[in-house]
Design a protein around this motif. Structure first.
Motif, PDB file in Angstrom:
ATOM      1  N   GLU A 166      -0.354  -0.509   9.726  1.00 54.84           N
ATOM      2  CA  GLU A 166      -0.940   0.514   8.867  1.00 54.84           C
ATOM      3  C   GLU A 166      -2.392   0.176   8.521  1.00 54.84           C
ATOM      4  O   GLU A 166      -3.305   0.996   8.729  1.00 54.84           O
ATOM      5  CB  GLU A 166      -0.107   0.662   7.587  1.00 54.84           C
ATOM      6  CG  GLU A 166       1.302   1.172   7.819  1.00 54.84           C
ATOM      7  CD  GLU A 166       2.267   0.079   8.248  1.00 54.84           C
ATOM      8  OE1 GLU A 166       3.395   0.398   8.622  1.00 54.84           O
ATOM      9  OE2 GLU A 166       1.863  -1.096   8.201  1.00 54.84           O
ATOM     10  N   LEU A 167      -2.616  -1.001   7.967  1.00 58.81           N
ATOM     11  CA  LEU A 167      -3.973  -1.409   7.637  1.00 58.81           C
ATOM     12  C   LEU A 167      -4.709  -1.949   8.850  1.00 58.81           C
ATOM     13  O   LEU A 167      -5.917  -1.787   8.976  1.00 58.81           O
ATOM     14  CB  LEU A 167      -3.940  -2.476   6.528  1.00 58.81           C
ATOM     15  CG  LEU A 167      -3.511  -1.983   5.149  1.00 58.81           C
ATOM     16  CD1 LEU A 167      -3.396  -3.151   4.185  1.00 58.81           C
ATOM     17  CD2 LEU A 167      -4.500  -0.965   4.612  1.00 58.81           C
ATOM     18  N   GLY A 168      -3.974  -2.611   9.751  1.00 59.32           N
ATOM     19  CA  GLY A 168      -4.614  -3.186  10.934  1.00 59.32           C
ATOM     20  C   GLY A 168      -5.262  -2.149  11.815  1.00 59.32           C
ATOM     21  O   GLY A 168      -6.360  -2.359  12.337  1.00 59.32           O
ATOM     22  N   GLY A 169      -4.597  -1.000  12.001  1.00 58.44           N
ATOM     23  CA  GLY A 169      -5.168   0.044  12.836  1.00 58.44           C
ATOM     24  C   GLY A 169      -6.448   0.604  12.260  1.00 58.44           C
ATOM     25  O   GLY A 169      -7.423   0.841  12.977  1.00 58.44           O
ATOM     26  N   VAL A 550     -10.168   6.016   6.606  1.00 57.07           N
ATOM     27  CA  VAL A 550      -9.142   4.986   6.416  1.00 57.07           C
ATOM     28  C   VAL A 550      -7.832   5.601   5.956  1.00 57.07           C
ATOM     29  O   VAL A 550      -6.752   5.316   6.507  1.00 57.07           O
ATOM     30  CB  VAL A 550      -9.629   3.920   5.413  1.00 57.07           C
ATOM     31  CG1 VAL A 550      -8.473   2.981   5.035  1.00 57.07           C
ATOM     32  CG2 VAL A 550     -10.769   3.109   5.997  1.00 57.07           C
ATOM     33  N   PHE A 551      -7.881   6.456   4.946  1.00 57.95           N
ATOM     34  CA  PHE A 551      -6.654   7.060   4.422  1.00 57.95           C
ATOM     35  C   PHE A 551      -6.028   8.008   5.428  1.00 57.95           C
ATOM     36  O   PHE A 551      -4.797   8.128   5.492  1.00 57.95           O
ATOM     37  CB  PHE A 551      -6.956   7.780   3.110  1.00 57.95           C
ATOM     38  CG  PHE A 551      -7.240   6.866   1.968  1.00 57.95           C
ATOM     39  CD1 PHE A 551      -6.360   5.830   1.653  1.00 57.95           C
ATOM     40  CD2 PHE A 551      -8.390   7.006   1.213  1.00 57.95           C
ATOM     41  CE1 PHE A 551      -6.623   4.974   0.600  1.00 57.95           C
ATOM     42  CE2 PHE A 551      -8.666   6.155   0.164  1.00 57.95           C
ATOM     43  CZ  PHE A 551      -7.776   5.117  -0.153  1.00 57.95           C
ATOM     44  N   LEU A 552      -6.840   8.684   6.224  1.00 58.20           N
ATOM     45  CA  LEU A 552      -6.304   9.558   7.269  1.00 58.20           C
ATOM     46  C   LEU A 552      -5.530   8.737   8.301  1.00 58.20           C
ATOM     47  O   LEU A 552      -4.405   9.088   8.682  1.00 58.20           O
ATOM     48  CB  LEU A 552      -7.435  10.331   7.927  1.00 58.20           C
ATOM     49  CG  LEU A 552      -7.030  11.261   9.090  1.00 58.20           C
ATOM     50  CD1 LEU A 552      -6.120  12.373   8.577  1.00 58.20           C
ATOM     51  CD2 LEU A 552      -8.266  11.852   9.756  1.00 58.20           C
ATOM     52  N   LEU A 553      -6.139   7.642   8.749  1.00 58.75           N
ATOM     53  CA  LEU A 553      -5.463   6.785   9.721  1.00 58.75           C
ATOM     54  C   LEU A 553      -4.227   6.130   9.122  1.00 58.75           C
ATOM     55  O   LEU A 553      -3.184   6.003   9.782  1.00 58.75           O
ATOM     56  CB  LEU A 553      -6.434   5.719  10.224  1.00 58.75           C
ATOM     57  CG  LEU A 553      -7.662   6.217  10.993  1.00 58.75           C
ATOM     58  CD1 LEU A 553      -8.600   5.059  11.302  1.00 58.75           C
ATOM     59  CD2 LEU A 553      -7.241   6.912  12.283  1.00 58.75           C
TER      60      LEU A 553
END
Length: 910
Positions: A166-169, A550-553
């Motif tokens: 989630e954060l890594g991508g 960031v939030f979209l991804l």
């Protein structure tokens, strides 16, 4: 003459630990390692001048016999303590290891200008705030990097493999884009310098802006060709760049203390003056960037190289120490250099100057009519100051460091070195990070760019994408515009890294077990908040866009839940599985008292699998990790069969508690490289490689022999211990034969092996002839704890001299008693130094085989310390011949053992 074999694997020899002394010099430092005391034979130090034949001089090993000092923590008064040679000294030729820390384009072209704008005082504040942010992020990165093994993919791999996709991508995309934009920044810095040099020499193509665009596009196109053609020479070039930059710094410092010539005075340089320092200490904001945060956004990219060490943490001997120390030391040294340059340039150069030699103040002119600090030194720049047309001075001339330098071309060379090498590094790293992200298939429509080409899997499509992004930003042709964009993206990445560290700590995730302990979750949270606040203070709308992305991804990843087998939740479940299968894996700790052999077994063909599996299960059952592995030839069904559950089914039928890992590779060594680096989870990972002996080395090719011995060196590079099993009926895992990929374990029988039978009152003969840290003793001890081996008696054989035989025996007995192993039978073998029987062999080393035949003909198992051939000195075929003659024609199984030269036994309670 054997030839080196081209391998798809990683060249692990570049990541070996440092040594205290060159293994080739043979000179000792106090308390250090003295090569002259070691030789290729098994026996007392210095007992034999030369144990090899004259024909093979130079092929000696550096093995040392067991000694009390190798395990003691104290020294005996009046006697110099002896040290066991390191694993690096045993198997490698010494090579120079270089540390490279390159200061970028901002230092050369913008730091004097920032000093003129913000003043020395606020510039120091900007530097210190940047260093605090990077320092906190460095601590968070150190914690994340030591929470598992790191391969390629940089920051993306760090976060995603430790904390989930989630954060890594999100970080992967942002960081890859930031690196692509950084290519443009460094290229524009180079083009700006070239354009200024052309203009000074009367060469102008169009105008300054378009000249920068033309030069920048030509440069980045050449860099693209270089990066796609190959980077084998890059490390040597980086060392050259580093030396050029250091020389340019020295030239600059020397230039500041040299008397100012009239030409330099006309451009604003007057050497060190107290009133210049006082005037330049306070800010003098000018232009649209004239603010504290405007200067901060331009400076910050010069402090964004802190993640370099994390990319190689998987290859470091001790990342818990190396990453924090290297990262924080780099931050400290660059901070000091920035502060020094700010103070020196601000003490020597005025803000405004015309550059005209005629602008000297006449004796008859009034001081009241003269404007500027230069009036005190006989110069009148009033006209250009009043008309705002000054072209020199810190506020107007970006090449001020070159002008101040004792030899200006050195600064120009430093700028070229810093900009080109940094641009090339970013142009290589951005596609690699993006390729790693593409291959994980977290987001749609990007898989096209993940395709690799050639044996090194080069991401050519990602190179082209990074090139297009760089060209788009090069067209801006303004360094002061590009730098804030990069600052925004890097601050976003750092905020996510710090928040990831905080989140993993506060939620007490079972997969969060970093080796690095000197971090604070609250400090990480503070770092994240500071990064976000500064982002909005710099450019609020750009910060909104960045976090919107960031939030979209993040939302997309949470919604789609990609099918990946890594991340915090998977780490937790894998850890629980490990605990269920191997009850005592909680013993996997760093302290030597708790050492257990965690075995990676190259099972090879089916015919070799039962003996290898059964022997290792005797070491690891209910104690530690066991992982069976196989390297299969590429074929359409190889991948599917390599991951088939039939392998685990076969192991379960045999009642062996073991994991299984299959790898598909065109060559055995490259496949084993993948296993050595990727096997395990966190701390639960193998530390001993067990494989079969290559019995057909004399009929196989020299390349195959070289590849086989290369596996041993690769294991040593990664600090593995190595065990090699040889049985009279044959055991060979040296080639990824076709049977690797075609065997079906579901229909395989369960053959019986000697290691499944009760051994009765036989002996386990241990030839502890050179010291490897104690693994040669520990494995037989673990065997005797099994019921089928419990009645066996362990005999320990050591080398010695005839006239000191009893003394040597008592010495070894005392050492074994301190180890509390229960071994009481010690035999000293002075005859291993005799010549072989006439007509049998031609090397004195082969005498040991005759000793084994005489003493251990009826043993249940022979365990012998494996000698280590020196890489690049002892040919692979000669080394294999040595091992072959050492262990051939013996009825009992022979286990050749070599630890990683670190203690696995201790006689201390703590």
């Amino acid at each position: 003459m054997e030839l080196p074999v081209a391998s798809d694997g990683i060249q692990l020899s570049a990541y070996r630990p440092s040594i205290p002394l060159s293994a080739a010099g043979g000179k000792a430092t106090p308390g250090g390692y003295d090569e002259s005391g070691y030789h290729q034979c098994y026996g007392d130090v210095g007992s034999v001048a030369s144990c090899g034949s004259d024909a093979h001089t130079g092929y000696e090993t550096l093995d040392s016999p067991p000694h009390y000092d190798f395990y003691a923590n104290t020294e005996v008064w009046g006697r110099r303590r002896r040290f066991r040679p390191s694993l690096y000294q045993l198997h490698a030729n010494p090579e120079i290891r270089c540390m490279l820390n390159i200061w970028g384009v901002i230092l050369y072209l913008r730091l004097p200008w920032i000093t003129a704008q913000a003043g020395i005082g606020l510039t120091w504040v900007i530097i210190l705030v940047s260093s605090c942010i990077t320092g906190i992020t460095g601590l968070s990165t150190s914690a994340i990097a030591t929470n598992g093994k790191v391969k390629g993919g940089g920051t993306y791999f760090l976060i995603s493999r430790s904390l989930g996709p989630e954060l890594g991508g999100s970080i992967g995309l942002i960081f890859a884009f930031a690196n692509a934009v950084a290519v443009a920044m460094h290229t524009v810095g180079f083009a700006e310098t070239v354009a200024d040099l052309m203009r000074e020499n009367g060469a102008v193509m169009v105008d300054r802006t378009n000249d920068i665009r033309i030069i920048g596009i030509i440069t980045v196109t050449c860099l693209l060709g270089i990066s796609m053609a190959g980077m084998a020479w890059e490390s040597k070039a980086q060392v050259l760049f580093f030396l050029v930059i250091m020389v340019s710094f020295a030239s600059y410092i020397v230039g500041t203390i040299m008397p100012a010539s009239p030409q330099k005075q006309a451009k604003g340089f007057f050497s060190y003056k107290a009133d210049i320092f006082t005037t330049n200490f306070v800010p003098n904001w000018r232009g649209k960037e004239g603010s504290f945060f405007g200067m901060f956004s331009i400076f910050f990219p010069s402090a964004t190289g802190i993640l370099a060490g994390a990319n190689i943490s998987g290859d470091l001997k001790n990342p818990t120490v190396a990453i924090p120390r290297g990262t924080l030391m780099a931050i400290f040294l660059t901070t000091i250099s920035y502060i020094i340059i700010t103070a020196t340039i601000g003490s020597c150069v005025v803000r405004d100057a015309s550059g005209l030699l005629n602008d000297t103040s006449s004796p008859n002119s009034s001081r009241e009519d003269c404007v500027g600090l230069a009036c005190h030194y006989g110069w009148d720049f009033s006209e250009c100051i009043n008309n705002n047309t000054c072209t020199y001075g810190m506020s107007n001339y970006y090449q001020m460091m070159s002008m101040v330098s004792a030899f200006g071309p050195l600064i120009t060379a430093g700028i070229f070195g810093a900009t080109l090498s940094s641009a090339l590094a970013c142009l290589v790293s951005a596609p690699k990070v993006f390729q790693c992200l593409c291959k994980d298939k977290l987001y749609p429509f990007i898989g096209f760019f993940g395709k690799g080409y050639g044996k090194n899997d080069e991401p050519l499509r990602s190179y082209l994408l990074a090139y297009i992004i760089a060209v788009c930003f090069i067209l801006i042709a303004e360094l002061n515009t590009i730098a804030p964009i990069i600052s925004n993206f890097f601050l976003c990445s750092y905020a996510l890294i710090n928040f990831s560290c905080f989140h993993a700590s506060i939620t007490n995730s079972p997969g969060w077990r970093p080796s690095f302990r000197f971090y604070s979750k609250w400090l990480s949270l503070l770092g994240a908040v500071c990064c976000v606040v500064i982002m909005f203070l710099l450019t609020w709308w750009a910060a909104l866009i960045a976090f919107g992305v960031v939030f979209l991804l993040l939302g997309y990843t949470l919604y789609k839940k990609p099918d990946v087998n890594w991340g915090s939740s998977v780490q937790a479940s894998s850890y629980n599985i490990a605990l269920n299968q191997c009850v005592s894996l909680n013993h996997v700790e760093e302290h030597v008292k708790n050492y257990r052999p965690q075995c990676l077994v190259l099972t090879g063909p089916p015919s070799s699998r039962p003996a290898l599996v059964d022997l290792v299960s005797c070491f690891t059952k209910s104690l530690s990790l066991m992982m069976c592995a196989n390297v299969a030839d590429p074929s359409p069904s190889a991948v599917e069969k390599a991951s088939s559950n039939s392998h685990v089914t076969w192991l379960n039928q045999r009642k062996v508690k073991s994991f299984y890992r299959g790898v598909v590779a065109t060559e055995l060594r490259s496949g084993v490289n993948v296993l050595l680096q990727g096997a395990g989870l966190g701390r639960i990972k193998p530390n001993v490689l067990l494989m079969g002996f290559k019995k057909d080395w004399h009929t196989d090719t020299a390349e195959a022999a070289h590849s086989y011995i290369g596996i041993l060196h690769d294991a040593f590079d990664l600090q593995y211990g190595v065990c090699m099993l040889r049985m009279r009926e044959g055991l060979d895992v040296s080639r990824p034969s076709q049977s690797h990929a075609t065997v079906s374990l579901e229909v395989e029988p369960q053959p019986s092996t000697v290691f499944q039978k009760k051994q009765g009152k036989k002996t386990i003969d241990v030839y502890w002839l050179s010291d490897d840290g104690g693994l040669t003793l520990l494995l037989p001890y673990l065997l005797t704890r099994r019921k089928r081996w419990a009645r066996c008696k362990v005999r320990v054989f050591v080398g010695g001299q005839t006239d000191k035989k009893e003394e040597k025996r008592e010495e070894v007995l005392a050492l074994l008693k301190k180890f509390r192993l229960g071994f009481h039978d010690v035999e000293v073998l002075p005859d291993i130094y005799q010549n072989p029987q006439p007509g049998k062999y031609s090397l004195r080393q082969i005498r040991l085989n005759e000793v084994l035949q005489d003493y251990s003909r009826e043993a249940a198992l022979i365990v012998i310390t494996m000698p280590v051939g020196r890489r690049g000195v002892c040919p692979s075929t000669l080394y294999l011949a040595w091992l072959d003659f050492l262990s051939r024609d013996l009825r009992p199984p022979v286990l050749l053992v070599r630890g990683n030269q670190e203690n696995v036994l201790t006689f201390y309670c703590q």
